[in-house]
Design a protein around this motif. Structure first.
Motif, mmCIF file in Angstrom:
data_model
loop_
_atom_site.group_PDB
_atom_site.id
_atom_site.type_symbol
_atom_site.label_atom_id
_atom_site.label_comp_id
_atom_site.label_asym_id
_atom_site.label_seq_id
_atom_site.Cartn_x
_atom_site.Cartn_y
_atom_site.Cartn_z
ATOM 1 N N ALA A 1 1.674 -8.846 -12.415
ATOM 2 C CA ALA A 1 3.066 -9.239 -12.205
ATOM 3 C C ALA A 1 3.842 -8.319 -11.260
ATOM 4 N N ARG A 2 3.169 -7.440 -10.557
ATOM 5 C CA ARG A 2 3.843 -6.560 -9.595
ATOM 6 C C ARG A 2 4.212 -7.352 -8.347
ATOM 7 N N GLU A 3 5.415 -7.109 -7.824
ATOM 8 C CA GLU A 3 5.819 -7.736 -6.570
ATOM 9 C C GLU A 3 5.290 -6.889 -5.413
ATOM 10 N N ASN A 4 4.475 -7.498 -4.579
ATOM 11 C CA ASN A 4 3.860 -6.832 -3.436
ATOM 12 C C ASN A 4 4.327 -7.500 -2.151
ATOM 13 N N SER A 5 4.208 -6.784 -1.041
ATOM 14 C CA SER A 5 4.608 -7.364 0.236
ATOM 15 C C SER A 5 3.744 -6.834 1.375
ATOM 16 N N ILE A 6 3.788 -7.573 2.463
ATOM 17 C CA ILE A 6 3.101 -7.174 3.693
ATOM 18 C C ILE A 6 3.987 -7.580 4.868
ATOM 19 N N GLU A 7 4.064 -6.720 5.861
ATOM 20 C CA GLU A 7 4.906 -6.960 7.032
ATOM 21 C C GLU A 7 4.033 -6.883 8.277
ATOM 22 N N ILE A 8 4.151 -7.878 9.149
ATOM 23 C CA ILE A 8 3.496 -7.820 10.450
ATOM 24 C C ILE A 8 4.373 -6.935 11.334
ATOM 25 N N LEU A 9 3.796 -5.890 11.888
ATOM 26 C CA LEU A 9 4.546 -4.983 12.769
ATOM 27 C C LEU A 9 4.497 -5.556 14.186
#
Length: 130
Positions: A41-49
Motif C-alpha cells: 500500500a505504499r505510494e510510489n512514483s517515477i518521473e521521466i527526466l
C-alpha cells in the motif's frame, strides 16, 4: 514496475509518458506516474527526466546507449515494451519517418528519396541504476 519497498512486481504493463503529470500526495510536487502498491500500500512514483532524453543514432548501432533517465521514488522499471510514437530520420536522405510502432521490436519502410528499404531491427534494452 517493481515496488522498491516490498518487491511486488506489477502483473500488467505500466506505461509512462513524458506528457503525463500526476500530483503527489501532500503537495510534494508531481511525477510522470504515481502508483499505490497492491501488496504494501505504499505510494510510489517515477518521473521521466526530460532533460536527459537523447537520440539513438546510426553511429550508436548495436551498442547500448542511455536515451532517458528516470527519477525513481519507490517504483523501479524492470522491463520495457516499446510502443508507437518513435521517429527516425534517413541517414543519407534526411527523410523523416514519424509515429513508428516498435511493439514488435522491428520496423521497416521504404525511403523514396534514397530508393532504399530502411528499418529498425531487434530492439533491446537494459536498465542501469545510478
Amino acid at each position: 514496475m517493481k515496488c522498491g519497498n516490498c518487491g511486488e512486481i506489477s502483473e500488467k504493463w505500466q506505461y509512462i509518458r513524458l506528457m503525463d503529470s500526476v500530483a503527489l500526495k501532500g503537495g510534494r510536487g508531481s511525477a510522470s506516474m504515481v502508483q499505490k502498491c497492491k501488496l504494501c500500500a505504499r505510494e510510489n512514483s517515477i518521473e521521466i527526466l526530460s532533460s536527459t532524453i537523447k537520440p539513438y543514432n546510426a553511429e550508436d548501432n548495436e551498442k547500448f546507449k542511455t536515451i532517458v533517465e528516470f527519477e525513481c521514488r519507490g517504483l523501479e522499471p524492470i522491463d520495457f515494451q516499446p510502443q508507437a510514437g518513435f521517429a527516425a530520420e534517413g541517414v543519407e536522405s534526411g527523410t523523416v519517418f514519424n509515429d513508428i510502432n516498435l511493439q514488435e521490436k522491428d520496423w521497416t519502410d521504404y525511403d523514396e528519396k534514397s530508393q532504399e528499404s530502411v528499418g529498425i531491427f531487434e530492439v533491446t534494452h537494459q536498465f542501469v541504476k545510478c
